[in-house]
Design a protein around this motif. Sequence first.
Motif, PDB file in Angstrom:
ATOM      1  N   LEU A  47       2.128-112.458   4.532  1.00 59.76           N
ATOM      2  CA  LEU A  47       2.764-111.263   3.988  1.00 59.76           C
ATOM      3  C   LEU A  47       4.269-111.405   4.052  1.00 59.76           C
ATOM      4  O   LEU A  47       4.797-112.334   4.675  1.00 59.76           O
ATOM      5  CB  LEU A  47       2.286-110.026   4.753  1.00 59.76           C
ATOM      6  CG  LEU A  47       2.281-110.091   6.297  1.00 59.76           C
ATOM      7  CD1 LEU A  47       3.632-109.665   6.856  1.00 59.76           C
ATOM      8  CD2 LEU A  47       1.166-109.241   6.870  1.00 59.76           C
ATOM      9  N   CYS A  70      -0.973-108.654   0.645  1.00 54.69           N
ATOM     10  CA  CYS A  70      -1.010-109.884   1.444  1.00 54.69           C
ATOM     11  C   CYS A  70      -1.953-110.898   0.815  1.00 54.69           C
ATOM     12  O   CYS A  70      -2.704-110.593  -0.111  1.00 54.69           O
ATOM     13  CB  CYS A  70      -1.434-109.586   2.889  1.00 54.69           C
ATOM     14  SG  CYS A  70      -3.097-108.892   3.074  1.00 54.69           S
ATOM     15  N   LEU A 129       3.393-110.942  -3.223  1.00 59.30           N
ATOM     16  CA  LEU A 129       3.844-110.597  -1.875  1.00 59.30           C
ATOM     17  C   LEU A 129       5.134-109.783  -1.857  1.00 59.30           C
ATOM     18  O   LEU A 129       5.483-109.218  -0.818  1.00 59.30           O
ATOM     19  CB  LEU A 129       4.045-111.875  -1.047  1.00 59.30           C
ATOM     20  CG  LEU A 129       2.788-112.690  -0.732  1.00 59.30           C
ATOM     21  CD1 LEU A 129       3.177-113.982  -0.018  1.00 59.30           C
ATOM     22  CD2 LEU A 129       1.808-111.888   0.113  1.00 59.30           C
TER      23      LEU A 129
END
Length: 237
Positions: free
Chosen positions: A45, A103, A190
Amino acid sequence: MCGRYVVSQDPDDLAEEFGVDRVDVRERLEPDWNVAPSKDVYAVLTRRDRDTGDQERRLATVRWGLIPSWAKDPSIGNRLINARVETAAEKPSFRRAFAARRCLLPADGFYEWRGEKKGKRQPFYIHPRDGMLAMAGLYEIWRDPTRSDDDPHRFRWSMVILTTDAVDEIGEIHDRMPMLVGREHWAEWLDPANGDVRGLTSLLAPAVPGVLDAYPVSTEVNKADNNGPQLIEPATL
């Protein structure tokens, strides 16, 4: 859906594979050939560095089973293990995470079961022919109101896997499968500043036909306590 998967790589290998700037894990997890809901897993992430303000890609540990930030009871996470990509951006449980907390969930492969739920169900192991999978996920950070401000465990990090209609031969095993993110789209997916819901959804894709292999494995995988590389050995039907 996705109810079990495999991660055998250590965090250093995952950091290299996913271009991670910082390994920020609470503990190093053992290789797991039967990852089940409620377990801690690795997630890739993007977070802002508190000192520099720069965005950096991190490898973190999160619990499988998303706890929305507004939840009063963490037990809701036991039910929120998968989210349909078709509606995740609109559902109250997922829309905040979809907007800013996306993520990647590294996996060697995942399991699906064929057959009626009330009858005998055959597990299959589904994996890429080359490399690892980057499953699309959402994560949340839940503040535990029962813990004090100086308690290092007052925040719980959790995740949910996005799923879509299964394609190709995978659809003959189960009608749903994890959404995947191609390497060329990792940075966009992300980026917490990217709020383009339609554009983000377009980055995701089911597996391209021919990229994944599937074969039957032992019903030993049905029990979450069972683990080890023998679980992904082909079984004879």
